[in-house]
Design a protein around this motif. Structure first.
Motif, short mmCIF file in Angstrom:
data_model
loop_
_atom_site.label_atom_id
_atom_site.label_comp_id
_atom_site.label_asym_id
_atom_site.label_seq_id
_atom_site.Cartn_x
_atom_site.Cartn_y
_atom_site.Cartn_z
N LEU A 1 2.15 -0.32 12.06
CA LEU A 1 1.89 -0.82 10.70
C LEU A 1 2.97 -1.79 10.26
O LEU A 1 2.70 -2.78 9.59
CB LEU A 1 1.82 0.35 9.71
CG LEU A 1 0.64 1.29 9.85
CD1 LEU A 1 0.80 2.46 8.91
CD2 LEU A 1 -0.66 0.57 9.58
N ARG B 1 -6.17 5.82 -0.94
CA ARG B 1 -7.34 5.31 -1.66
C ARG B 1 -8.57 6.15 -1.39
O ARG B 1 -8.76 6.64 -0.29
CB ARG B 1 -7.64 3.89 -1.20
CG ARG B 1 -6.53 2.93 -1.52
CD ARG B 1 -7.06 1.53 -1.46
NE ARG B 1 -5.99 0.60 -1.18
CZ ARG B 1 -6.16 -0.63 -0.69
NH1 ARG B 1 -7.37 -1.04 -0.42
NH2 ARG B 1 -5.16 -1.40 -0.47
N PRO C 1 -9.37 0.90 11.53
CA PRO C 1 -8.97 -0.38 12.11
C PRO C 1 -9.88 -1.52 11.65
O PRO C 1 -11.06 -1.32 11.37
CB PRO C 1 -9.12 -0.15 13.62
CG PRO C 1 -10.07 0.96 13.76
CD PRO C 1 -9.95 1.82 12.54
N VAL C 2 -9.30 -2.70 11.59
CA VAL C 2 -10.04 -3.90 11.19
C VAL C 2 -9.82 -4.97 12.25
O VAL C 2 -8.68 -5.21 12.66
CB VAL C 2 -9.53 -4.41 9.82
CG1 VAL C 2 -10.02 -5.82 9.54
CG2 VAL C 2 -9.97 -3.47 8.72
N VAL D 1 -6.70 -6.54 16.40
CA VAL D 1 -7.11 -5.38 15.61
C VAL D 1 -5.93 -4.93 14.78
O VAL D 1 -4.85 -4.68 15.31
CB VAL D 1 -7.62 -4.24 16.52
CG1 VAL D 1 -7.84 -2.97 15.71
CG2 VAL D 1 -8.92 -4.65 17.20
N ASP D 2 -6.11 -4.83 13.49
CA ASP D 2 -5.06 -4.37 12.58
C ASP D 2 -5.36 -2.97 12.11
O ASP D 2 -6.53 -2.60 11.93
CB ASP D 2 -5.00 -5.28 11.36
CG ASP D 2 -4.00 -6.40 11.54
OD1 ASP D 2 -3.75 -7.12 10.56
OD2 ASP D 2 -3.49 -6.54 12.67
N LEU D 3 -4.28 -2.21 11.87
CA LEU D 3 -4.46 -0.87 11.31
C LEU D 3 -4.21 -0.94 9.82
O LEU D 3 -3.34 -1.67 9.37
CB LEU D 3 -3.47 0.09 11.97
CG LEU D 3 -3.61 0.14 13.49
CD1 LEU D 3 -2.53 0.98 14.10
CD2 LEU D 3 -4.97 0.69 13.86
N GLN D 4 -4.98 -0.19 9.07
CA GLN D 4 -4.80 -0.19 7.62
C GLN D 4 -3.86 0.91 7.23
O GLN D 4 -3.96 2.03 7.71
CB GLN D 4 -6.15 0.01 6.93
CG GLN D 4 -7.17 -1.06 7.28
CD GLN D 4 -6.85 -2.39 6.63
OE1 GLN D 4 -5.82 -3.00 6.90
NE2 GLN D 4 -7.72 -2.84 5.76
N ALA D 5 -2.93 0.58 6.33
CA ALA D 5 -1.92 1.56 5.94
C ALA D 5 -2.42 2.52 4.88
O ALA D 5 -2.03 3.67 4.84
CB ALA D 5 -0.68 0.84 5.43
N ALA D 6 -3.28 2.03 4.00
CA ALA D 6 -3.62 2.81 2.81
C ALA D 6 -4.35 4.09 3.13
O ALA D 6 -5.37 4.08 3.79
CB ALA D 6 -4.45 1.97 1.85
N ALA D 7 -3.80 5.20 2.70
CA ALA D 7 -4.48 6.47 2.91
C ALA D 7 -4.84 7.10 1.59
O ALA D 7 -5.74 7.92 1.49
CB ALA D 7 -3.59 7.43 3.69
N MET E 1 -10.81 -1.29 18.81
CA MET E 1 -10.87 -0.53 17.55
C MET E 1 -11.06 0.95 17.84
O MET E 1 -10.49 1.81 17.15
CB MET E 1 -12.02 -1.04 16.67
CG MET E 1 -11.75 -2.42 16.11
SD MET E 1 -13.21 -3.11 15.30
CE MET E 1 -12.88 -2.66 13.62
N GLN F 1 2.84 -5.34 12.07
CA GLN F 1 1.59 -6.01 11.69
C GLN F 1 1.66 -6.50 10.25
O GLN F 1 1.25 -7.62 9.93
CB GLN F 1 0.39 -5.09 11.89
CG GLN F 1 -0.01 -4.98 13.35
CD GLN F 1 -1.27 -4.15 13.56
OE1 GLN F 1 -1.74 -3.47 12.65
NE2 GLN F 1 -1.82 -4.20 14.76
N ASP G 1 0.82 -1.21 0.00
CA ASP G 1 0.00 0.00 0.00
C ASP G 1 0.86 1.26 0.00
O ASP G 1 2.02 1.24 0.43
CB ASP G 1 -0.89 0.03 1.26
CG ASP G 1 -1.96 -1.04 1.22
OD1 ASP G 1 -2.36 -1.51 2.30
OD2 ASP G 1 -2.39 -1.41 0.10
N VAL G 2 0.26 2.34 -0.46
CA VAL G 2 0.93 3.64 -0.37
C VAL G 2 0.74 4.16 1.06
O VAL G 2 -0.39 4.22 1.56
CB VAL G 2 0.30 4.63 -1.37
CG1 VAL G 2 0.88 6.03 -1.17
CG2 VAL G 2 0.52 4.13 -2.79
#
Lengths: 203, 188
Positions: free
Chosen positions: A80, B132, B140-141, B124-130, A199, A83, A12-13
């Motif tokens: 990040l 998009r 978070p997921v 809980v995972d954090l999403q990196a993509a910003a 969350m 993970q 991902d970016v």
């Protein structure tokens, strides 16, 4: 940063903030950095302990005369990397490379990847550390009743709960059935509430 | 005498293992050879069937102490081969006193025909993509792994992912379930 960074832990970016967060990490002295990494790995090894993680960061910020909120945001960026690395089962070397690419100093990248090497086995053993096939829950149906008797026992009076989860697996959907006792249901509910609280800490 | 009592206890244990605790290897033949080698197959079958039938009656009714004594007394009074000897009655009584709870639990577990929830883990995972535009992928997921299985079988693992909206939907449904449960439980 204008150049596209080649990273192993994600395709991902990354948001702009992540780069500057890693550069900010370089400002910490060795002792401070080691303590933060310790807190980080404690959380990675016990991922349900979100509140403890947040509290430890807040305490650390107080001790070091820093603001808590920026530190928490910084650690969200830092999270990040491990993970992503867990999902891709990255070696300590590749993780170290990514940290250098992100702008972390050599000493700090080396310490981080050394900790990764030490804890990798324990992290991988955790359930859900490698999401092999992650599915989406489309719907949940439920039935609840009392078993009053069976062919094998006359009087029962047993409360049961049957759940049907409709799950998307790739292109198709699948039904997953389970039967819970009341204590199991309450435990399930409790864990989902904990996940939601976790969350909320991160959003 | 002590040997006969032990053999009868062993027989009842073996029957329970096979019928209630799903140990298929505890066969009739094995029990005969181990516990009653002097009986012929025919003679043993009569004993086996009788003890099994009695144990099933006791377990099906989940007899308490009083019911058990009354039942066994009636059985000892029966004439002919249908009756029970005092030693057999004593063995049944001893067995049920110590094994009642375990057999009961087994019976209840067997009446659950769907897999049970043996375990549950989450992260809980954090999403990196910003970058998009798709807002559904940010934030978070929760990854939740359910461990499902029936008695005596290996577990199956199902991993589900939830964003915040879906977690809230799930919790809303579970609140509906809880409400239903509370209503019924209050009436009983």
């Amino acid at each position: 940063m204008d150049e596209r960074m080649i990273l192993h832990f994600t395709k991902d970016v990354l948001p702009e903030a992540v780069s500057s967060d890693f550069l900010n990490l370089n400002k910490l002295n060795e002792q401070q950095f080691h303590r933060l990494i310790e807190i980080l790995f404690q959380f990675l090894l016990e991922p349900k302990e979100t509140e403890r993680f947040m509290q430890q960061l807040t305490d650390f910020a107080g001790e070091q005369g820093m603001s808590a909120a920026p530190l928490r945001n910084l650690m969200k960026s830092v999270l990040l990397v491990p993970q992503g690395a867990l999902k891709k089962n990255l070696s300590a070397d590749l993780l170290g490379e990514d940290l250098l690419t992100l702008g972390l100093s050599e000493d700090k990248a080396s310490h981080f990847s050394q900790q990764w090497a030490e804890h990798h086995a324990a992290l991988s053993r955790q359930a859900v550390s490698q999401a092999l096939m992650v599915n989406q829950l489309l719907d949940m149906e439920w039935k609840f009743g009392v078993t009053v008797g069976t062919s094998e026992t006359q009087k029962v009076g047993n409360i049961y709960l049957q759940l049907k989860l409709v799950v998307r697996k790739g292109n198709s959907t699948e039904n997953v059935y389970m039967e819970l006792t009341l204590p199991q249901f309450y435990n399930f509910l409790h864990e989902m509430e904990r996940a939601k609280a976790s969350m909320e800490c991160f959003s | 005498m002590a040997d006969a009592a032990k053999a009868l206890s062993g027989l009842l244990s073996g029957i329970a293992q096979n019928v209630y605790h799903e140990k298929e290897e505890m066969t009739e033949d094995l029990l005969r050879r181990e516990l009653f080698p002097d009986l012929s197959e025919e003679q043993f079958r009569v004993l086996f069937d009788k003890m099994r039938g009695l144990l099933k009656s006791i377990a099906t009714a989940d007899m308490d102490h009083a019911q058990l004594e009354a039942f066994l007394t009636a059985q000892t009074r029966r004439q002919g081969s249908g009756g029970v000897t005092p030693e057999q009655a004593a063995a049944l009584s001893r067995f049920w006193k110590s094994q009642r709870v375990r057999v009961r639990e087994s019976l209840l577990a067997q009446s659950r025909w769907e897999p049970g929830l043996r375990g549950l883990s989450w992260r809980v995972d954090l999403q990196a993509a910003a970058g998009r535009a798709d807002a559904a992928h940010s934030g978070p997921v929760a990854l939740v792994e359910l461990q499902l299985g029936r008695a005596g079988q290996d577990s199956e693992f199902v991993c589900l992912e939830f964003d915040e909206a879906r977690v809230n939907q799930m919790l809303k449904k579970m609140a509906d379930v809880q409400e239903s449960v509370d209503r019924i439980v209050q009436h009983t």
